[in-house]
Write a protein that holds these residues in place. Structure first.
Motif, PDB file in Angstrom:
ATOM      1  N   LEU A 254      32.466  -3.198 -20.766  1.00  0.00           N
ATOM      2  CA  LEU A 254      33.055  -3.652 -21.726  1.00  0.00           C
ATOM      3  C   LEU A 254      32.489  -3.331 -23.145  1.00  0.00           C
ATOM      4  N   THR A 255      31.103  -3.532 -23.587  1.00  0.00           N
ATOM      5  CA  THR A 255      30.524  -3.128 -24.712  1.00  0.00           C
ATOM      6  C   THR A 255      29.400  -2.437 -24.927  1.00  0.00           C
ATOM      7  N   GLU A 256      29.179  -1.701 -23.776  1.00  0.00           N
ATOM      8  CA  GLU A 256      27.944  -0.708 -24.080  1.00  0.00           C
ATOM      9  C   GLU A 256      28.071   0.184 -24.832  1.00  0.00           C
ATOM     10  N   HIS A 257      29.374   0.592 -25.262  1.00  0.00           N
ATOM     11  CA  HIS A 257      29.602   1.794 -26.154  1.00  0.00           C
ATOM     12  C   HIS A 257      29.745   1.475 -27.479  1.00  0.00           C
ATOM     13  N   LEU A 258      29.431   0.038 -27.706  1.00  0.00           N
ATOM     14  CA  LEU A 258      29.691  -0.540 -29.283  1.00  0.00           C
ATOM     15  C   LEU A 258      28.175  -0.661 -29.766  1.00  0.00           C
ATOM     16  N   PRO A 259      27.906  -0.433 -31.056  1.00  0.00           N
ATOM     17  CA  PRO A 259      26.771  -0.495 -31.781  1.00  0.00           C
ATOM     18  C   PRO A 259      26.103  -2.023 -31.736  1.00  0.00           C
ATOM     19  N   ASP A 260      27.399  -2.841 -31.984  1.00  0.00           N
ATOM     20  CA  ASP A 260      27.085  -4.361 -32.025  1.00  0.00           C
ATOM     21  C   ASP A 260      27.924  -5.373 -31.185  1.00  0.00           C
ATOM     22  N   PRO A 261      27.583  -5.329 -29.980  1.00  0.00           N
ATOM     23  CA  PRO A 261      28.465  -5.941 -29.003  1.00  0.00           C
ATOM     24  C   PRO A 261      28.515  -7.685 -29.453  1.00  0.00           C
ATOM     25  N   GLY A 262      27.838  -8.027 -30.186  1.00  0.00           N
ATOM     26  CA  GLY A 262      27.928  -9.739 -30.515  1.00  0.00           C
ATOM     27  C   GLY A 262      27.613 -10.528 -29.255  1.00  0.00           C
ATOM     28  N   HIS A 263      28.411 -11.538 -29.053  1.00  0.00           N
ATOM     29  CA  HIS A 263      28.317 -12.369 -27.781  1.00  0.00           C
ATOM     30  C   HIS A 263      29.441 -12.114 -27.089  1.00  0.00           C
ATOM     31  N   ALA A 264      30.105 -10.836 -26.883  1.00  0.00           N
ATOM     32  CA  ALA A 264      30.923 -10.455 -26.059  1.00  0.00           C
ATOM     33  C   ALA A 264      30.222  -9.841 -24.702  1.00  0.00           C
ATOM     34  N   PRO A 265      31.000 -10.161 -23.655  1.00  0.00           N
ATOM     35  CA  PRO A 265      30.426  -9.688 -22.446  1.00  0.00           C
ATOM     36  C   PRO A 265      30.183  -8.255 -22.461  1.00  0.00           C
ATOM     37  N   ARG A 266      29.225  -7.845 -21.709  1.00  0.00           N
ATOM     38  CA  ARG A 266      28.499  -6.545 -21.366  1.00  0.00           C
ATOM     39  C   ARG A 266      29.544  -5.888 -20.543  1.00  0.00           C
ATOM     40  N   GLU A 267      29.569  -6.534 -19.402  1.00  0.00           N
ATOM     41  CA  GLU A 267      30.369  -5.976 -18.260  1.00  0.00           C
ATOM     42  C   GLU A 267      31.280  -6.887 -17.307  1.00  0.00           C
ATOM     43  N   LYS A 268      32.249  -6.429 -16.711  1.00  0.00           N
ATOM     44  CA  LYS A 268      33.143  -7.180 -16.112  1.00  0.00           C
ATOM     45  C   LYS A 268      33.232  -6.873 -14.642  1.00  0.00           C
ATOM     46  N   LEU A 269      32.898  -7.837 -13.828  1.00  0.00           N
ATOM     47  CA  LEU A 269      33.312  -7.558 -12.402  1.00  0.00           C
ATOM     48  C   LEU A 269      34.607  -7.785 -11.674  1.00  0.00           C
ATOM     49  N   TRP A 270      35.232  -6.723 -11.375  1.00  0.00           N
ATOM     50  CA  TRP A 270      36.649  -6.983 -10.793  1.00  0.00           C
ATOM     51  C   TRP A 270      36.533  -7.042  -9.218  1.00  0.00           C
ATOM     52  N   ARG A 271      37.042  -8.141  -8.892  1.00  0.00           N
ATOM     53  CA  ARG A 271      37.191  -8.379  -7.260  1.00  0.00           C
ATOM     54  C   ARG A 271      38.840  -8.145  -6.727  1.00  0.00           C
ATOM     55  N   ILE A 272      39.478  -7.140  -6.558  1.00  0.00           N
ATOM     56  CA  ILE A 272      40.556  -6.567  -6.372  1.00  0.00           C
ATOM     57  C   ILE A 272      41.129  -6.496  -4.957  1.00  0.00           C
ATOM     58  N   ARG A 273      42.114  -7.251  -4.560  1.00  0.00           N
ATOM     59  CA  ARG A 273      42.728  -7.329  -3.327  1.00  0.00           C
ATOM     60  C   ARG A 273      44.207  -6.480  -3.357  1.00  0.00           C
ATOM     61  N   ALA A 274      44.306  -5.450  -3.036  1.00  0.00           N
ATOM     62  CA  ALA A 274      45.365  -4.347  -3.019  1.00  0.00           C
ATOM     63  C   ALA A 274      46.270  -4.245  -1.719  1.00  0.00           C
ATOM     64  N   GLY A 275      47.514  -4.038  -2.115  1.00  0.00           N
ATOM     65  CA  GLY A 275      48.316  -3.908  -0.670  1.00  0.00           C
ATOM     66  C   GLY A 275      48.262  -2.564  -0.305  1.00  0.00           C
ATOM     67  N   GLU A 276      48.165  -1.469  -1.151  1.00  0.00           N
ATOM     68  CA  GLU A 276      47.768  -0.033  -0.844  1.00  0.00           C
ATOM     69  C   GLU A 276      46.664   0.187  -1.865  1.00  0.00           C
ATOM     70  N   VAL A 277      45.671   1.249  -1.370  1.00  0.00           N
ATOM     71  CA  VAL A 277      45.021   1.762  -1.977  1.00  0.00           C
ATOM     72  C   VAL A 277      45.071   3.367  -2.209  1.00  0.00           C
ATOM     73  N   VAL A 278      45.066   3.816  -3.269  1.00  0.00           N
ATOM     74  CA  VAL A 278      45.267   5.510  -3.522  1.00  0.00           C
ATOM     75  C   VAL A 278      44.205   5.800  -4.144  1.00  0.00           C
ATOM     76  N   LEU A 279      43.397   7.005  -3.249  1.00  0.00           N
ATOM     77  CA  LEU A 279      42.229   7.309  -3.787  1.00  0.00           C
ATOM     78  C   LEU A 279      42.512   8.800  -4.586  1.00  0.00           C
ATOM     79  N   ALA A 280      42.368   8.835  -5.803  1.00  0.00           N
ATOM     80  CA  ALA A 280      42.241  10.129  -6.435  1.00  0.00           C
ATOM     81  C   ALA A 280      41.106  10.325  -7.310  1.00  0.00           C
ATOM     82  N   GLN A 281      39.929  10.502  -6.550  1.00  0.00           N
ATOM     83  CA  GLN A 281      38.667  10.610  -6.869  1.00  0.00           C
ATOM     84  C   GLN A 281      38.337  12.211  -7.343  1.00  0.00           C
ATOM     85  N   GLY A 282      39.250  13.236  -6.839  1.00  0.00           N
ATOM     86  CA  GLY A 282      38.755  14.428  -7.166  1.00  0.00           C
ATOM     87  C   GLY A 282      37.666  14.936  -6.168  1.00  0.00           C
ATOM     88  N   ALA A 283      37.139  16.057  -6.764  1.00  0.00           N
ATOM     89  CA  ALA A 283      36.047  16.886  -5.991  1.00  0.00           C
ATOM     90  C   ALA A 283      35.124  17.164  -6.853  1.00  0.00           C
TER      91      ALA A 283
END
Length: 953
Positions: A254-283
């Motif tokens: 969320l904020t690692e690319h900002l010079p001054d993150p202030g009090h904002a969260p650094r990162e966010k953990l997403w726990r995602i349940r999906a009906g279908e997963v499509v992997l397009a991660q390349g090579a």
């Protein structure tokens, strides 16, 4: 230092200037640069030192595959993060970065002596060299190795950042926002499905970002997706793990690319349940294995094109390409058209598509077919190469300042493997491709093998080189694994890829072998003369790329790391000056010191008060489970070792619970409140474990039983009143219950009221004295406590804590599960055979109690110890020997589990687990301690009132 920024190239254009430092030196880059591209633009090619040999290392890749350029970043105010890939660090104003694993500097690293000693430290040398003398490992070898090798320094300050976390659900989750992923998102969104599109880069587009011809399509497609309400687009988001039932773990930066993150969260953990997963991660493009392939300036051709086409940075002014693949030709053609000089294309294949040769000629690029790079000149930067024909002839040297490698492509199947999807070997790709899915998942694009840039590499075709013993041709760049190491592992008898991996550490670095696994497989295949499929494939495990502990922990840090639970009586204890301790998640009063008292003095006073008058104890933290239903008694009869079906309502019973292996896991006194209702108690730390265990059996083994289980731990406050005057204290407070010994015997329960509050009053004792446990609704706990405390003043009532409780129970020989047991203790070992129903047909763990090793002689058994010096208190955990004169290392026969000074007895007492302890009654054993050996006599583990006469006061 010459600038490598190419005018009018890349996507950054007239982006603002950004100031940053690397190893204390100031530099300038552009907004949108990565740290890697910004340093390259400034002519920096040396980024780090390798793990074992401390060889100079530069960039290999441009993305998640980068194994070399690991950087430490300081973000101020205690924000220090090691082991970040320079290719994934976004440039921002004031960025402070430094290289790792070098001393005193990156350019002059004394650890590089290891490179000269390389022939003395081949694969497996740790295990071969440092096994003797054994005692040297912890004190000498390991510290020295850890200082020389390793990654960045671990942070020493507390993490000041905060982290966010959430759960999400979607119909389609697409991992990877390259052309294939974007197409999949457009298709899925057209059917009004809820779509998530994730990409780990700061800008979506994947390979399209390095292909100017696709930029108009990319901009239009992303614009279309951004306007759709059913599409969620998350850049800077890495899907790091694929778990059961289409559950994906992802971290958004969320904020690692900002010079001054202030009090904002650094990162966010997403726990995602999906009906279908499509992997397009390349090579991921594969490097080639040749001498000097790790010299700074040798990198993947696709990475060089990315730096130019995306960031406008040339990796060199005069580059050469070593390739076995058409994509490498296309990469250097794009560079040549942008004005970068390409001195030669060295192609291992004897023939290629004629169109490639024509275009090379039009661009003025020499093509050397049937040839290979056999050496790279330069130590901290490339200054030339040596090439030769495939048969080793026609050797000659070429001047260049960068060498590009194009060794074929490896589809990114990491998440597919996490989901337990099967893989199949493809000869066309020279790689494993997704085959049979295990979840509702599909792969698209290069990740699936549906891409025209396949074609693997037969490494055995590389030319034979002079002095092979002195050549370092690297396979795993981060862990310094060479082709020689793979060959050595095979000669040493390693035939499985899993064994080769562990012997050489290939693929065990932070990049998980993204650029090394396939080359190692092919080298091993050639050495063993067996097909790659017969050697196997190493297992990919989460995380796909390293993630911060902070992101995984989320809000669970500091006081929230483990919530401290407090009983309704806790404020009273705090006001009385209690010293607290944590027991499981509960804060419990350990003792109540008066002015000038230390713990030992306070505990002695509390013990004597309980034995002579009355003590009050907060037992609210005991686990409590309500077991209700027509089959409740049958259920408990199957769970516990002792019989429960004949227990009458109004009576209590000590229950012993085993695991399936026959070892004690919990215990507690429970009561039958009605024919179909039981009030169970467990240990404070075992409440959740016992409830889960019981639910597991009820739902999977005995679903026919009509029983309900409800956790009531926090619904009841429990006040333990112990001592000969306990009955006198509550006599005036209780209504509806006859407190006489005849009407209310030991191990009974009655319902009535106390202080006008409904109560389940237990007549039980964990001290050996007359005792009552007053169970009242938690909301009334403090009210009843205050009333009992007031009524007890005339009888010398004294509050006591867990430390006193431990002493009192030890005097009676009552065990504490988890302290006097260690997970390998059976009821027989603990002297609790009386608690095992002899006539019961079955209970959990019953069959295990008949195993030969369970009934074999010499098992550790619970006994008491009385030291010869009554004032000598043994240390808990102290080891015990039979013969103190034996040579070191001595043979230990057991250890002390509980040890205290008993004010009641005027001496020390201890409980211990001793091999064949029941047969050693009266013997003297020895406890070696620094500077002395303590002697103690083996006795039965019951030191006070063995007849139980004090239970009635």
């Amino acid at each position: 230092m010459t600038s490598h920024r190419i005018a009018d190239a890349g996507r950054l254009g007239s982006a603002t200037t950004v100031n940053f430092t690397f190893d204390g030196k100031p530099y300038q880059g552009k907004a949108g640069d990565s740290l890697a591209s910004a340093l390259l633009a400034n002519g920096v090619v040396l980024f780090g030192r390798s793990f074992k040999y401390h060889r100079p290392r530069g960039l290999l890749g441009a993305g998640a595959e980068e194994p070399n350029a690991l950087i430490s970043v300081t973000r101020g105010a205690g924000r220090f993060t090691p082991n970040l890939r320079a290719t994934a660090i976004e440039l921002y104003e004031g960025l402070t970065a430094r290289s790792q694993n070098r001393w005193p500097s990156l350019a002059t690293d004394f650890g590089s002596i290891n490179d000269r000693l390389g022939r003395f430290i081949p694969a497996g040398f740790y295990n071969k060299t440092f096994m003797w003398p054994r005692s040297f490992w912890d004190k000498l070898y390991e510290p020295a190795i850890r200082r020389m090798a390793g990654l960045g320094d671990a942070p020493v300050d507390p993490d000041p950042d905060v982290y966010d976390a959430c759960y999400a659900h979607c119909d389609v989750l697409i991992v990877g926002a390259g052309p294939a992923g974007i197409d999949a998102a457009l298709a899925a969104s057209a059917s009004n499905k809820k779509v998530f599109l994730l990409d780990e880069q700061d800008e979506m587009g994947g390979g399209a970002l390095a292909d100017q011809a696709l930029w108009p399509w990319l901009a239009e497609s992303l614009k279309d997706l951004a306007t759709l309400p059913n599409v969620t687009m998350l850049n800077r988001t890495t899907a790091f793990g694929y778990y059961h039932d289409n559950f994906i773990g992802a971290v958004e930066r969320l904020t690692e690319h900002l010079p001054d993150p202030g009090h904002a969260p650094r990162e966010k953990l997403w726990r995602i349940r999906a009906g279908e997963v499509v992997l397009a991660q390349g090579a991921i493009e594969r490097p080639l294995v040749f001498a000097g392939n790790d010299v700074p300036g040798v990198m993947l051709a696709s990475a060089a094109r990315t730096y130019l086409a995306r960031y406008g940075v040339a990796v060199g002014h005069n580059v050469a390409l070593m390739t076995v693949h058409d994509s490498g030709w296309r990469d250097v053609f794009a560079m040549a058209r942008a004005g970068v000089k390409v001195t030669a294309i060295i192609e291992l294949r004897e023939s290629v598509d004629a169109a490639l040769l024509v275009e090379a000629g039009e661009l003025g690029i020499a093509a050397e077919l049937g040839s290979a790079v056999i050496g790279v000149a330069g130590r901290q930067a490339v200054n030339g190469i040596e090439i030769a024909r495939a048969d080793g002839s026609q050797r000659r040297k070429l001047a260049c300042d960068a060498v590009l490698m194009a060794g074929g492509w490896t589809p990114s199947v990491h998440l597919w493997s996490h989901s337990l999807g099967k893989l199949a070997w493809s000869e066309d790709w020279g790689a494993y491709l997704p085959d049979v899915p295990n979840e509702n998942v599909r792969c698209v694009g290069a990740c699936s093998g549906t891409w025209s840039f396949g074609s693997g590499l037969n490494i055995g075709q590389l030319p034979t080189q002079k002095n092979p013993g002195k050549i370092k041709a690297f396979v795993d760049f981060q862990n310094d694994v060479t082709a020689k190491d793979i060959a050595l592992a095979v000669r040493e008898g390693m035939k499985s890829v899993e064994h080769i991996k562990r012997y050489t550490t290939n693929g065990m670095a932070t990049d998980q072998g993204k650029t090394s696994n396939l080359n190692a497989l092919q080298l091993a295949s050639a050495a063993l003369d067996r097909p790659v499929q017969a050697i196997g494939l190493t297992t990919f495990r989460p995380p796909y790329t390293p993630q911060t502990f902070g992101a995984l922990a989320g809000h669970a840090k500091d006081a929230l790391f483990q919530a401290v639970r407090k009983s309704p009586i806790d404020p009273w204890a705090a006001a009385e000056g209690a010293v607290f301790e944590l027991v499981a998640q509960w804060r419990r009063a350990r003792y109540f010191p008066k002015a000038g008292e230390d713990m030992d003095t306070a505990v002695a006073r509390e013990c004597l008060a309980v034995r002579s008058a009355v003590g009050i104890f907060d037992a609210s933290t005991l686990g409590k489970i309500e077991v209700v239903g027509p089959d409740a008694a049958e259920f408990l009869n199957r769970m516990y070792t002792n019989p429960w079906k004949q227990l009458e309502p109004g009576r209590c019973r000590y229950g012993l619970l085993l695991r399936e292996d026959g070892f004690i896991t919990d215990d507690g006194v429970s009561a039958r409140m009605a024919p179909d209702r039981f009030h169970l108690t467990t240990t404070t730390g075992g409440a959740a474990r016992v409830l889960n265990m019981m639910e597991d059996y009820l739902q999977t083994e005995w679903p026919d039983l009509n029983v309900w289980l409800t956790s009531t731990t926090e619904q009841w406050a429990v006040i333990a009143l112990q001592g000969p005057k306990a009955r006198d204290v509550i006599a005036s407070l209780v209504s509806g219950i006859d407190l006489s010994s005849e009407a209310f015997p030991h191990m009974a329960v009655r319902e009535g009221t106390i202080c006008g509050v409904p109560t389940r009053l237990f007549r039980v004792s964990f001290t050996g004295e007359l005792g009552f446990e007053i169970n009242v609704p938690a909301a009334f706990g403090r009210h009843v406590w205050d009333a009992v405390w007031a009524a007890g003043q005339a009888h010398g009532i004294t509050p006591y804590g867990t430390e006193t409780m431990h002493v009192l129970r030890a005097e009676k020989g009552f065990i504490i599960v988890g302290q006097d047991t260690d997970g390998t203790v059976t009821p027989y070992d603990a002297g609790l055979d009386w608690a095992v129903g002899k006539k019961k047909p079955d209970f959990v763990g019953r069959r295990s109690l008949a195993r030969p090793d369970i009934v074999a002689p010499g098992r550790k058994q619970l006994i008491g110890l009385l030291t010869d010096d009554p004032n000598e208190v043994l240390e808990e955990g102290a080891q015990i020997v039979a013969d103190p004169s034996q040579p070191v290392p001595m043979t230990m026969i057991g250890h002390v589990t509980s040890s205290y000074h008993s004010a009641t007895l005027g001496r020390s007492i201890a409980i211990a687990l001793i091999q064949g302890g029941f047969e050693k009654m009266g013997e003297t054993l020895h406890v070696p301690m620094p500077g002395k050996t303590i002697t103690a006599k083996v006795v039965k583990p019951m030191f006070y009132d063995a007849e139980g006469s004090r239970l009635n006061g």
